[in-house]
Structure formats: structure tokens, C-alpha cells
Design an enzyme around this catalytic site. Sequence first.
Site, mmCIF file in Angstrom:
data_model
loop_
_atom_site.group_PDB
_atom_site.id
_atom_site.type_symbol
_atom_site.label_atom_id
_atom_site.label_comp_id
_atom_site.label_asym_id
_atom_site.label_seq_id
_atom_site.Cartn_x
_atom_site.Cartn_y
_atom_site.Cartn_z
ATOM 1 N N TYR A 14 2.499 5.553 32.694
ATOM 2 C CA TYR A 14 2.752 6.990 32.616
ATOM 3 C C TYR A 14 3.502 7.393 31.357
ATOM 4 O O TYR A 14 3.723 8.576 31.112
ATOM 5 C CB TYR A 14 3.559 7.442 33.838
ATOM 6 C CG TYR A 14 2.883 7.153 35.153
ATOM 7 C CD1 TYR A 14 1.720 7.823 35.533
ATOM 8 C CD2 TYR A 14 3.401 6.199 36.029
ATOM 9 C CE1 TYR A 14 1.100 7.558 36.736
ATOM 10 C CE2 TYR A 14 2.786 5.925 37.248
ATOM 11 C CZ TYR A 14 1.631 6.605 37.592
ATOM 12 O OH TYR A 14 1.013 6.342 38.785
ATOM 13 N N HIS A 19 2.502 14.717 32.054
ATOM 14 C CA HIS A 19 3.386 14.921 33.203
ATOM 15 C C HIS A 19 4.797 14.383 32.935
ATOM 16 O O HIS A 19 5.720 14.697 33.687
ATOM 17 C CB HIS A 19 2.783 14.224 34.425
ATOM 18 C CG HIS A 19 2.918 15.006 35.697
ATOM 19 N ND1 HIS A 19 3.100 16.378 35.742
ATOM 20 C CD2 HIS A 19 2.891 14.603 36.997
ATOM 21 C CE1 HIS A 19 3.178 16.770 37.009
ATOM 22 N NE2 HIS A 19 3.058 15.726 37.780
ATOM 23 N N TYR A 64 9.293 8.933 41.344
ATOM 24 C CA TYR A 64 7.998 9.526 41.017
ATOM 25 C C TYR A 64 8.110 11.050 41.196
ATOM 26 O O TYR A 64 8.960 11.552 41.932
ATOM 27 C CB TYR A 64 6.832 8.941 41.821
ATOM 28 C CG TYR A 64 6.530 7.512 41.422
ATOM 29 C CD1 TYR A 64 5.793 7.232 40.281
ATOM 30 C CD2 TYR A 64 7.025 6.444 42.167
ATOM 31 C CE1 TYR A 64 5.529 5.924 39.884
ATOM 32 C CE2 TYR A 64 6.781 5.134 41.778
ATOM 33 C CZ TYR A 64 6.042 4.877 40.632
ATOM 34 O OH TYR A 64 5.799 3.587 40.245
ATOM 35 N N ASP A 91 7.131 19.720 32.837
ATOM 36 C CA ASP A 91 5.873 20.198 32.264
ATOM 37 C C ASP A 91 5.387 21.429 33.012
ATOM 38 O O ASP A 91 5.720 21.624 34.179
ATOM 39 C CB ASP A 91 4.815 19.094 32.342
ATOM 40 C CG ASP A 91 4.490 18.724 33.791
ATOM 41 O OD1 ASP A 91 5.418 18.271 34.502
ATOM 42 O OD2 ASP A 91 3.340 18.884 34.219
ATOM 43 N N ASN A 112 5.058 20.180 42.189
ATOM 44 C CA ASN A 112 5.603 19.429 43.314
ATOM 45 C C ASN A 112 7.007 18.876 43.065
ATOM 46 O O ASN A 112 7.814 18.767 43.987
ATOM 47 C CB ASN A 112 4.663 18.284 43.695
ATOM 48 C CG ASN A 112 3.393 18.780 44.348
ATOM 49 O OD1 ASN A 112 3.387 19.798 45.028
ATOM 50 N ND2 ASN A 112 2.290 18.071 44.133
#
Length: 206
Positions: A14, A19, A64, A91, A112
Site C-alpha cells: 500500500y 489511499h 487499516y 485522501d 470509512n
Amino acid sequence: MKIIAGLGNIGKEYDKTRHNIGFMVADELARRWNLEGSWRTDRNALFVEYRAPEKVFLLKPTTYMNLSGNAVGPWAHFYNIAPEDVAVVHDDMDLPLGTIRIRKNGSSGGHNGIKSIISNLGTDAFPRFRLGIGHPVHEQQAVISHVLQPFAGDDKQLIEDAVKKMADALELWLKEDGDLSKVMQQFNTKKKSKTATCTLQKSVIL
């Protein structure tokens, strides 16, 4: 005391993806403060401490993205840090690439990570430092594929400049002791006026 929480996902797969813009800003601040090699783990987050002159906790949640509140909430509650002193960097797909928007509070906007933080803090009254990552180029492209895509080409340089600018905004926020008015005035990207747009269109037609 204050908290600056840069949101993202832990793991090399990642790293430097859209993100993870919050992690990128947190890393830039750690670099500026000569704390790159000082990251430690506690309460579901990587963290470093800085004094500017008051104590600042710079966090990168290890939960996460979708469970970011499980890190930010415990840190804020343990140190009794008010929500208005918890700056969250994340973001925003609804903003053009590289665009900066800062706001005092508000809904999750479908993000989220922000939704999780609102749930854990019990309020939406905490400052957001949002950095635009743009929408997928093709409507058929899955959102998940888009946000987990690394920056490349011209986009990479644009986002590197935007990350530095966002770090500047956060340092001004600290300097102003959490007062967002000057920060928003200086760093929120100005929208083009309708008059300017019409003039431009007219000149192109002519």
C-alpha cells in the site's frame, strides 16, 4: 497536547498509493522534525512525539483504513485531548488531484476511515486536512482499484508538491495553536469565479 493522524494502510503493497496520502504527509512531517527513525508502536498506531512547543503526537494507525478510529479514539481518550485538537489527514476522491481542502468538522462524506473516527470520538467536530486524489479515469474502473493505485508520471510530482504543502498547513495549524481560520484562508484552494471562467471561454471562442 495535539494529535495529527495521517490515515492509510500498513504494508509495503500500500506504500505511496492514493489511499495512503495521510501516511505520506505524516512521513513528511517526521522528516522535517528529524524523527524518521523514531517511530514506535502503541494503541494501534505507529507514533512519534514532537514539541511545537506543546506536545504533539504524530500517528499512523496500524488498524487499516476502515478501523482508523480504533487508533485515534484511544489516543485522544487516554491523553484527554479535545476533538478540535485532533487533526486528521486523509485522501478525498471527490477533490481534483492535488487539491487541498481544510475544514473544522462535518460528515464522513462516505470515507470509512473518517466514519470510524467519528464513531470512536463520538463527534464529527474535529479538523480534516483533505488532499484530493481524483476520481477514476474511467467510470467502469473500480473505486478500490483506483484508491490502491500508486501515483505515476506527472501525477507523482503533483502529489509530492501537494504533500509538502499540506505539511506546511499542519505546521501553521500548530503555530496558530489549533486556530484553523488562518490555515483555511491560506491553504484552501481557491475556486475560479464564474466571471473569470466566462471571460476565458469568450477569449477562446473569439
